[in-house]
Motif scaffolding. Structure first.
Motif: not given
Length: 270
Positions: A143-145, A163-171, A258-261
């Motif tokens: 996810g981080g990559m 603009f970033l919408d939730e940049p660290a989401l799921g990391l 996982d990142t997509r979901e």
């Protein structure tokens, strides 16, 4: 509001968005200083994603006005798009392509050609720390990559505003820190203005020069993190600030799938 927008990368004046009987954004007035990282905080449904979609010209406002990089989002949308980068919540990198292929595709969309495109793609891979895996399919990335690649894609053309919408989401914590370092590098090296939406209070505290908390579509408060914490009380955290002004407790939440979901879930809830 001041008489001049010269020192502000983003301004909004009574910006609103209504969907039938639902008001998703209600009279938002903000000024974002050039070269700053600005955070939009709020619970799901607070209007964060709606605001970012309006400012990136993906959604029309119902009323009010806004400028980005000095251009009116309603009257000069093409000029706005030329000067911004956007990393959405939803996965934007193509898992069936390599990092190099994703970057080349984005470069062509930005009008980068020839030696200029080759140079920018090479720089972007180095910036994202993906040189050694540039020829591997993105679906094999963590996810981080993926997030680092998406930021690199969005900044190939050196935008004035990102603009970033939730940049660290799921990391995971290490990946989050790496993404934060990349964003701070963009601000420092290019003087880029960055606007993020986030549920992560640590992220907001570490990154943001200033932030705004939205609640039920309205602006609850805006200011520098340390100033807002001092307003709430001695030794207050940004979590305390969030709860105080929104009345809501935030709950914090791999690989390509996982990142997509995880992003799909947040997008549906937001």
């Amino acid at each position: 509001m001041t008489d001049t927008h010269a020192s502000f990368a983003i301004t909004t004046q009574a910006l609103s968005k209504r969907f039938d009987h639902l008001t998703a954004l209600d009279g938002l007035t903000l000024e974002v200083t050039q070269g700053h990282i600005f955070g939009l905080l709020g619970p799901n449904g607070a209007g964060k994603s709606t605001a970012i979609k309006i400012l990136t010209t993906l959604l029309d406002a119902s009323s009010g006005s806004a400028t980005v990089a000095g251009f009116d989002i309603a009257r000069q949308p093409i000029e706005v798009r030329r000067r911004i980068g956007y990393v959405p919540q939803m996965l934007s990198a193509d898992g069936a392509l390599t990092a190099t292929e994703n970057l080349n595709l984005s470069a062509r969309l930005y009008g980068l050609r020839g030696v200029r495109r080759v140079t920018r793609v090479k720089e972007a891979l180095a910036f994202a720390g993906l040189e050694e895996v540039a020829s591997k399919l993105v679906r094999t990335y963590s996810g981080g990559m993926i997030r680092r690649l998406e930021i690199a894609q969005a900044t190939l053309h050196y935008p004035q505003v990102l603009f970033l919408d939730e940049p660290a989401l799921g990391l995971d914590p290490i990946a989050r820190r790496t993404v934060w370092e990349r964003l701070q590098q963009l601000r420092t090296s290019q003087g880029m203005t960055i606007l993020i939406t986030t549920h992560d209070m640590e992220e907001a505290d570490v990154l943001c020069d200033e932030l705004a908390i939205l609640h039920q579509g309205r602006l609850a408060v805006t200011g520098k993190p340390d100033v807002l914490k001092a307003q709430v009380g001695e030794n207050a955290s940004l979590d305390d600030v969030f709860v105080y002004f929104s009345g809501v407790v935030i709950e914090q939440g791999g690989n390509y799938r996982d990142t997509r979901e995880s992003r799909d879930v947040i997008h549906r809830l937001g």
